[in-house]
Motif scaffolding. Structure first.
Motif, PDB file in Angstrom:
ATOM      1  N   PHE A 289       0.846  -1.186   0.000  1.00  0.00           N
ATOM      2  CA  PHE A 289       0.000   0.000   0.000  1.00  0.00           C
ATOM      3  C   PHE A 289       0.885   1.241   0.000  1.00  0.00           C
ATOM      4  N   ASP A 290       0.584   2.180  -0.884  1.00  0.00           N
ATOM      5  CA  ASP A 290       1.346   3.420  -0.999  1.00  0.00           C
ATOM      6  C   ASP A 290       0.358   4.580  -0.865  1.00  0.00           C
ATOM      7  N   ASP A 291       0.406   5.266   0.293  1.00  0.00           N
ATOM      8  CA  ASP A 291      -0.586   6.322   0.508  1.00  0.00           C
ATOM      9  C   ASP A 291      -0.364   7.528  -0.404  1.00  0.00           C
ATOM     10  N   SER A 292       0.809   7.643  -1.030  1.00  0.00           N
ATOM     11  CA  SER A 292       1.017   8.757  -1.953  1.00  0.00           C
ATOM     12  C   SER A 292       0.117   8.639  -3.186  1.00  0.00           C
ATOM     13  N   ARG A 293      -0.334   7.423  -3.501  1.00  0.00           N
ATOM     14  CA  ARG A 293      -1.248   7.258  -4.629  1.00  0.00           C
ATOM     15  C   ARG A 293      -2.583   7.954  -4.375  1.00  0.00           C
ATOM     16  N   LEU A 294      -2.940   8.127  -3.098  1.00  0.00           N
ATOM     17  CA  LEU A 294      -4.221   8.761  -2.765  1.00  0.00           C
ATOM     18  C   LEU A 294      -4.189  10.262  -2.987  1.00  0.00           C
ATOM     19  N   GLU A 295      -2.988  10.824  -3.126  1.00  0.00           N
ATOM     20  CA  GLU A 295      -2.849  12.276  -3.225  1.00  0.00           C
ATOM     21  C   GLU A 295      -2.442  12.733  -4.623  1.00  0.00           C
ATOM     22  N   GLN A 296      -2.556  11.848  -5.601  1.00  0.00           N
ATOM     23  CA  GLN A 296      -2.185  12.215  -6.963  1.00  0.00           C
ATOM     24  C   GLN A 296      -3.113  13.307  -7.498  1.00  0.00           C
ATOM     25  N   GLU A 297      -2.548  14.248  -8.198  1.00  0.00           N
ATOM     26  CA  GLU A 297      -3.378  15.276  -8.819  1.00  0.00           C
ATOM     27  C   GLU A 297      -4.207  14.698  -9.962  1.00  0.00           C
ATOM     28  N   THR A 298      -3.625  13.772 -10.705  1.00  0.00           N
ATOM     29  CA  THR A 298      -4.344  13.122 -11.802  1.00  0.00           C
ATOM     30  C   THR A 298      -4.486  11.644 -11.471  1.00  0.00           C
ATOM     31  N   LEU A 299      -5.721  11.195 -11.267  1.00  0.00           N
ATOM     32  CA  LEU A 299      -5.971   9.813 -10.896  1.00  0.00           C
ATOM     33  C   LEU A 299      -5.979   8.926 -12.131  1.00  0.00           C
ATOM     34  N   PRO A 300      -5.655   7.635 -11.969  1.00  0.00           N
ATOM     35  CA  PRO A 300      -5.822   6.691 -13.083  1.00  0.00           C
ATOM     36  C   PRO A 300      -7.292   6.662 -13.515  1.00  0.00           C
ATOM     37  N   PRO A 301      -7.546   6.392 -14.790  1.00  0.00           N
ATOM     38  CA  PRO A 301      -8.933   6.419 -15.278  1.00  0.00           C
ATOM     39  C   PRO A 301      -9.884   5.524 -14.490  1.00  0.00           C
ATOM     40  N   ALA A 302      -9.424   4.326 -14.105  1.00  0.00           N
ATOM     41  CA  ALA A 302     -10.306   3.420 -13.366  1.00  0.00           C
ATOM     42  C   ALA A 302     -10.654   3.987 -12.001  1.00  0.00           C
ATOM     43  N   ALA A 303      -9.680   4.605 -11.321  1.00  0.00           N
ATOM     44  CA  ALA A 303      -9.940   5.205 -10.017  1.00  0.00           C
ATOM     45  C   ALA A 303     -10.893   6.388 -10.140  1.00  0.00           C
ATOM     46  N   GLU A 304     -10.666   7.213 -11.148  1.00  0.00           N
ATOM     47  CA  GLU A 304     -11.567   8.360 -11.348  1.00  0.00           C
ATOM     48  C   GLU A 304     -12.984   7.895 -11.635  1.00  0.00           C
TER      49      GLU A 304
ATOM     50  N   PHE B 249     -16.295   4.308  -0.279  1.00  0.00           N
ATOM     51  CA  PHE B 249     -15.209   5.243  -0.599  1.00  0.00           C
ATOM     52  C   PHE B 249     -13.893   4.725  -0.020  1.00  0.00           C
ATOM     53  N   ALA B 250     -13.927   4.250   1.233  1.00  0.00           N
ATOM     54  CA  ALA B 250     -12.704   3.728   1.845  1.00  0.00           C
ATOM     55  C   ALA B 250     -12.164   2.544   1.048  1.00  0.00           C
ATOM     56  N   ALA B 251     -13.057   1.665   0.577  1.00  0.00           N
ATOM     57  CA  ALA B 251     -12.620   0.515  -0.210  1.00  0.00           C
ATOM     58  C   ALA B 251     -12.000   0.962  -1.532  1.00  0.00           C
ATOM     59  N   ALA B 252     -12.575   1.979  -2.152  1.00  0.00           N
ATOM     60  CA  ALA B 252     -12.013   2.479  -3.414  1.00  0.00           C
ATOM     61  C   ALA B 252     -10.622   3.058  -3.190  1.00  0.00           C
ATOM     62  N   TYR B 253     -10.443   3.802  -2.103  1.00  0.00           N
ATOM     63  CA  TYR B 253      -9.110   4.351  -1.815  1.00  0.00           C
ATOM     64  C   TYR B 253      -8.126   3.249  -1.441  1.00  0.00           C
ATOM     65  N   LEU B 254      -8.611   2.201  -0.781  1.00  0.00           N
ATOM     66  CA  LEU B 254      -7.736   1.073  -0.481  1.00  0.00           C
ATOM     67  C   LEU B 254      -7.252   0.421  -1.773  1.00  0.00           C
ATOM     68  N   ALA B 255      -8.168   0.202  -2.716  1.00  0.00           N
ATOM     69  CA  ALA B 255      -7.774  -0.371  -4.009  1.00  0.00           C
ATOM     70  C   ALA B 255      -6.784   0.533  -4.735  1.00  0.00           C
ATOM     71  N   LEU B 256      -7.013   1.837  -4.655  1.00  0.00           N
ATOM     72  CA  LEU B 256      -6.098   2.787  -5.297  1.00  0.00           C
ATOM     73  C   LEU B 256      -4.717   2.716  -4.658  1.00  0.00           C
ATOM     74  N   GLY B 257      -4.661   2.716  -3.325  1.00  0.00           N
ATOM     75  CA  GLY B 257      -3.384   2.663  -2.630  1.00  0.00           C
ATOM     76  C   GLY B 257      -2.630   1.378  -2.874  1.00  0.00           C
ATOM     77  N   LEU B 258      -3.351   0.291  -3.133  1.00  0.00           N
ATOM     78  CA  LEU B 258      -2.703  -0.997  -3.412  1.00  0.00           C
ATOM     79  C   LEU B 258      -2.325  -1.142  -4.884  1.00  0.00           C
ATOM     80  N   GLY B 259      -2.638  -0.139  -5.683  1.00  0.00           N
ATOM     81  CA  GLY B 259      -2.310  -0.206  -7.102  1.00  0.00           C
ATOM     82  C   GLY B 259      -3.230  -1.092  -7.905  1.00  0.00           C
ATOM     83  N   ARG B 260      -4.418  -1.390  -7.363  1.00  0.00           N
ATOM     84  CA  ARG B 260      -5.352  -2.284  -8.049  1.00  0.00           C
ATOM     85  C   ARG B 260      -6.320  -1.534  -8.958  1.00  0.00           C
ATOM     86  N   LEU B 261      -6.169  -0.215  -9.056  1.00  0.00           N
ATOM     87  CA  LEU B 261      -6.985   0.570  -9.979  1.00  0.00           C
ATOM     88  C   LEU B 261      -6.111   1.253 -11.019  1.00  0.00           C
ATOM     89  N   GLU B 262      -5.000   0.624 -11.336  1.00  0.00           N
ATOM     90  CA  GLU B 262      -4.116   1.152 -12.359  1.00  0.00           C
ATOM     91  C   GLU B 262      -4.495   0.537 -13.702  1.00  0.00           C
TER      92      GLU B 262
END
Length: 353
Positions: free
Chosen positions: A5-20, A331-344
């Protein structure tokens, strides 16, 4: 090995399309509820004219158990949520079949067979469905009321159905605008534009990053929200997440080994310890289950987190409270997936969160 898990992924200015896509769908929950309940007054008038007080109520389709959970405490007649395609033998001309249909004839959640059988037996039908779906045409008749849905969201269809049932005296009053407002408040607090320090959903995702979540809700609706939250967490992380009552969670907590202060995750590997997540909708806890769980967590050094009702959402009724708890969890689950790189770059799976 599970991804880090990388919490810096949660603070990206431009999110991956799947996360957005996933976060945008969650944020538009309130808009979908408003859209699907757009002609509520006309529907309520039609329901009052066509639907007499039934002998019993049968609810079928996606979110049938949510409808049952809301109706059951106040419904003046027997009612049941039915999981099968064929309606039970007791359904007849004196009964009401409430159907939430998800679409086409080949859809596993289609209510077509149940509606056709209910109409053949002369039962009244209240249907929420897309216009021109097979179920829509099967439900036509003088003792039927059809609510046209456009969003494809079973939960917003359930809110519309509950609002109509409340207005004709079958259940509690449900005001879709209040439920939508509660959803909007959660979406604002969990916006990707709010940084981690001010975003409870991102904070919860970080708390569950290396955890085995144990989820508990004291009321019927809070327990249902906890089960749906657990489903979202399993999809988000690919790991276990358990939602259960206090009696089932207690042995898991008591079997947890005390934390080793000298453990080195770089040498010993990351230790996934349980975290108890309490979903609190303000309902009383006469058996003291929550206090017993929290005391057990203190003894076994298990962290406890709470998802509650934010200030300003407490008066939105039981359905609004349910949506508030569930949406915070999703929302928490979506951010968890984002932080784990599963929405790339996984646009096809974004809607699951």
């Amino acid at each position: 090995m599970s991804p880090a898990f990388d919490d810096s992924r949660l603070e990206q200015e431009t999110l991956p399309p799947a996360a957005e896509q996933a976060l945008r769908r969650l944020a538009s929950t309130g808009a979908r509820i408003r859209t699907d309940a757009g002609d509520l007054e006309a529907w309520c008038g039609e329901a009052a004219a066509r639907l007499e007080r039934p002998r019993g109520v049968l609810v079928v389709g996606p979110e049938a158990r949510l409808v049952r959970s809301v109706l059951e405490p106040q419904c003046p007649v027997p009612m049941v949520a039915w999981p099968l395609d064929r309606v039970p033998a007791w359904v007849g001309p004196l009964d009401l079949v409430v159907a939430l249909d998800s679409g086409g004839v080949d859809d596993p959640h289609s209510c077509l067979d149940a509606i056709a059988e209910a109409r053949r037996r002369g039962a009244a039908v209240l249907l929420a469905s897309e216009v021109d779906s097979p179920a829509w045409w099967a439900a036509g008749g003088r003792s039927s009321v059809r609510l046209p849905m456009v969003s494809g969201d079973p939960m917003s269809a359930a809110v519309a159905v509950l609002a109509v049932l409340g207005r004709i005296g079958i259940g509690p009053d449900v005001i879709p605008e209040q439920v939508a407002r509660a959803a909007d408040m959660v979406a604002e607090a969990a916006s990707p534009h709010r940084d981690l320090a001010l975003n409870p959903a991102k904070d919860m995702a970080c708390a569950l990053a290396d955890a085995d979540p144990l989820l508990w809700g004291g009321s019927v609706l809070a327990a249902r929200a906890s089960r749906r939250f657990a489903e979202a967490l399993r999809r988000a992380s690919g790991r276990s997440a358990l939602s259960a009552d206090a009696a089932a969670l207690m042995p898991v907590i008591m079997a947890t080994e005390p934390r080793d202060p000298f453990a080195d995750p770089d040498i010993d590997g990351a230790a996934h310890r349980p975290v108890l997540v309490v979903l609190d909708d303000g309902a009383p806890d006469p058996l003291g289950s929550r206090s017993r769980l929290e005391e057990a967590c203190r003894r076994r050094d298990v962290a406890v987190r709470t998802i509650g009702l934010p200030l300003g959402t407490e008066e939105e009724g039981p359905v609004g409270n349910y949506v508030t708890l569930l949406l915070q969890g999703r929302f928490a689950a979506a951010y968890l997936a984002l932080g784990l790189g599963r929405l790339e770059g996984q646009e096809g799976s974004a809607g699951e969160y």
